[in-house]
Every structure is written in structure tokens, then in C-alpha cells.
Enzyme design. Structure first.
Site, short mmCIF file in Angstrom:
data_model
loop_
_atom_site.label_atom_id
_atom_site.label_comp_id
_atom_site.label_asym_id
_atom_site.label_seq_id
_atom_site.Cartn_x
_atom_site.Cartn_y
_atom_site.Cartn_z
CG ASP A 1 64.06 -33.96 11.97
OD1 ASP A 1 65.20 -33.44 12.03
OD2 ASP A 1 63.76 -34.85 11.16
CE1 TYR B 1 61.38 -33.78 9.04
CE2 TYR B 1 59.34 -33.96 7.78
CZ TYR B 1 60.65 -34.33 8.00
OH TYR B 1 61.24 -35.26 7.16
CG HIS C 1 64.39 -39.23 13.68
ND1 HIS C 1 65.00 -38.00 13.74
CD2 HIS C 1 64.12 -39.46 12.37
CE1 HIS C 1 65.09 -37.50 12.52
NE2 HIS C 1 64.56 -38.37 11.67
#
EC number: 3.1.11.2
Length: 256
Positions: free
Chosen positions: A149, A108, A247
């Protein structure tokens, strides 16, 4: 190993209430990578450890913040929860599972939208630490899939409003350039784009306005492959029939 899913759940407890774990069960994925767990270990009961998987979490030391996870049907040879970077470990942003000839990473990457200090930290991490790490992975000859991400759109087709966002974190010229270097110079592979070249393929939508309804999105979630995995991608899809967070899950099928 055939199907790998990555999803930023923006709070795993909220995603569970929206049916995420039921959806995971019917997907029959070999590996599921999660980001932005936003929970501590003592806040998660059996619902968050599906029996079909070996489940590994890397929790942030700060409560209700970041954190990552990997669920895998196959037992890993090892799971590495400590990245080479203390600040990344503090925020729980990295976890890696090693199998016989393949590693899967759930990561992330920082958002720089809160303030300039965070954007500076993001770029310093990408250029000074993460890129050398990726180059080392390539040089090792190991097959690696980096899921997560990344908080960057790559090209104009990856965002609805390209020109309007050129001064916003995630769509800055220096961020595009970092992905250009990774994909075009170092040789890593944007797996989604191996099989889908279309515009309008997004994985994140702002909660403001009617971004979801109007598909005003950004493609910032990736499965990035070491060059030695070229040709292994069979199909790609972004699941949008239900909303588990801001998302959408990215589903990739491979021949590995």
C-alpha cells in the site's frame, strides 16, 4: 515463482473472520504480501500461519498498529525485518524476503490524511530515504518486487474523482510527481499497468457513503518492479468478488 498477491487487510483478525485465509488457500500463490496487520504476535494463533507457507511477520511496537507480513511457499535465503529506518521499523512497515535471484518486499507507506505532520513525514520518507533506497536496489542489479500500500494514486485514470482530490493526501501533485520520477525517470515498473491500461481499476474504497457500491475508488496498492523485470508480467487482476477489508487484493502472475 509465478503468482504474487499483495493485500492491505486493515486488521488481519477481521480479514480472517471474513474468509481471507480460505481465499488465500485456493489462490495457490507463491508469495503473499500483507500490510496493516493491526495485531501483535501473541494475538495470532495457528489460523494466521497457514501450513502451506513459511510465514514471516514484522509487528509494530505500538499495539494494534500498521505491521506487515510475507507468506512464501519457497524457503527464503534470508528474511530482513529491519529496514534502514528506525521509525519505519517501530511501526512495522517493512519486511523483505530474499530468494536466489529475487527479493520481495512488503511495505506500508504512511498515510498523510490524519494531519499535516504525517503528510510531511510521508513526503520526507519518500524523497529523502525511500527513493535513494530504490535507486540503490536498481544499481545493485538485483531483481526486486516491491509490494504494498503506497497510499498514492499515480494518474487520473487511477482515481474516480481526480480533480476533487488534488488537495487530499494520496492525490497531491507532489505525490504524483514522486511516482512519475520512479516510473518515468528511474525506470521502475508499475506491473499492473504493464497489462491493464483501463480506467476504473481501483484497490481501495472509502467506507463513507456508497463508495464501494458506486466504484468511487483509488488505485493505491502496487507491485513495483525493478527495471530488469520488464516483460515478466503475464496477467493482473483486482479481486472484488468478496470484501476482506476496505482494500482489494492485487493478484499478479509473472514468468520469473
Amino acid at each position: 515463482m509465478k503468482r504474487i498477491i499483495t493485500a492491505n487487510v486493515n486488521g488481519i483478525r477481521a480479514a480472517e473472520r471474513k474468509g481471507f485465509f480460505y481465499w488465500i488457500k485456493i489462490q495457490n500463490a507463491d508469495v503473499v504480501c500483507l500490510q496493516e496487520i493491526k495485531a501483535q504476535e501473541n494475538q495470532l494463533d495457528d489460523r494466521f500461519y497457514p501450513k502451506e507457507y513459511h510465514c514471516y511477520y514484522q509487528f509494530a511496537q505500538k499495539k494494534g498498529y500498521a505491521s506487515t507480513a510475507i507468506f512464501t511457499k519457497q524457503t527464503p535465503i534470508q528474511v530482513i525485518k529491519e529496514s534502514p529506518w528506525d521509525d519505519i521499523n517501530f511501526e512495522g512497515r517493512f519486511i523483505r524476503a530474499d530468494f536466489e535471484d529475487l527479493s520481495v518486499i512488503s511495505i506500508y507507506i504512511h498515510s498523510g490524511s490524519a494531519k499535516q505532520e504525517r503528510q510531511d513525514l510521508k513526503m520526507a520518507f519518500l524523497t529523502e530515504r525511500f527513493m535513494p533506497y530504490l535507486q540503490e536496489l536498481k544499481a545493485s542489479g538485483r531483481k526486486v518486487i516491491i509490494c504494498g500500500d503506497v497510499n498514492i494514486v499515480h494518474q487520473e485514470r487511477d482515481i474516480k474523482n481526480w480533480k476533487a482530490n488534488q488537495k487530499n493526501s494520496g492525490c497531491l501533485p507532489e505525490e504524483h510527481a514522486w511516482l512519475d520520477e520512479l516510473f518515468f525517470e528511474v525506470g521502475f515498473i508499475d506491473s499492473f499497468r504493464e497489462v491493464n491500461k483501463e480506467d476504473g481499476q481501483y484497490t481501495w474504497w472509502s467506507n463513507r457513503g456508497q463508495a464501494w457500491a458506486n466504484n468511487v475508488g483509488w488505485r493505491i496498492d502496487y507491485q513495483i518492479l525493478t527495471p530488469n523485470l520488464k516483460g515478466t508480467v503475464k496477467s493482473a487482476s483486482i479481486y472484488k468478488n468478496e470484501r476482506f477489508s476496505d482494500h482489494a487484493p492485487l493478484i499478479m502472475d509473472y514468468q520469473l
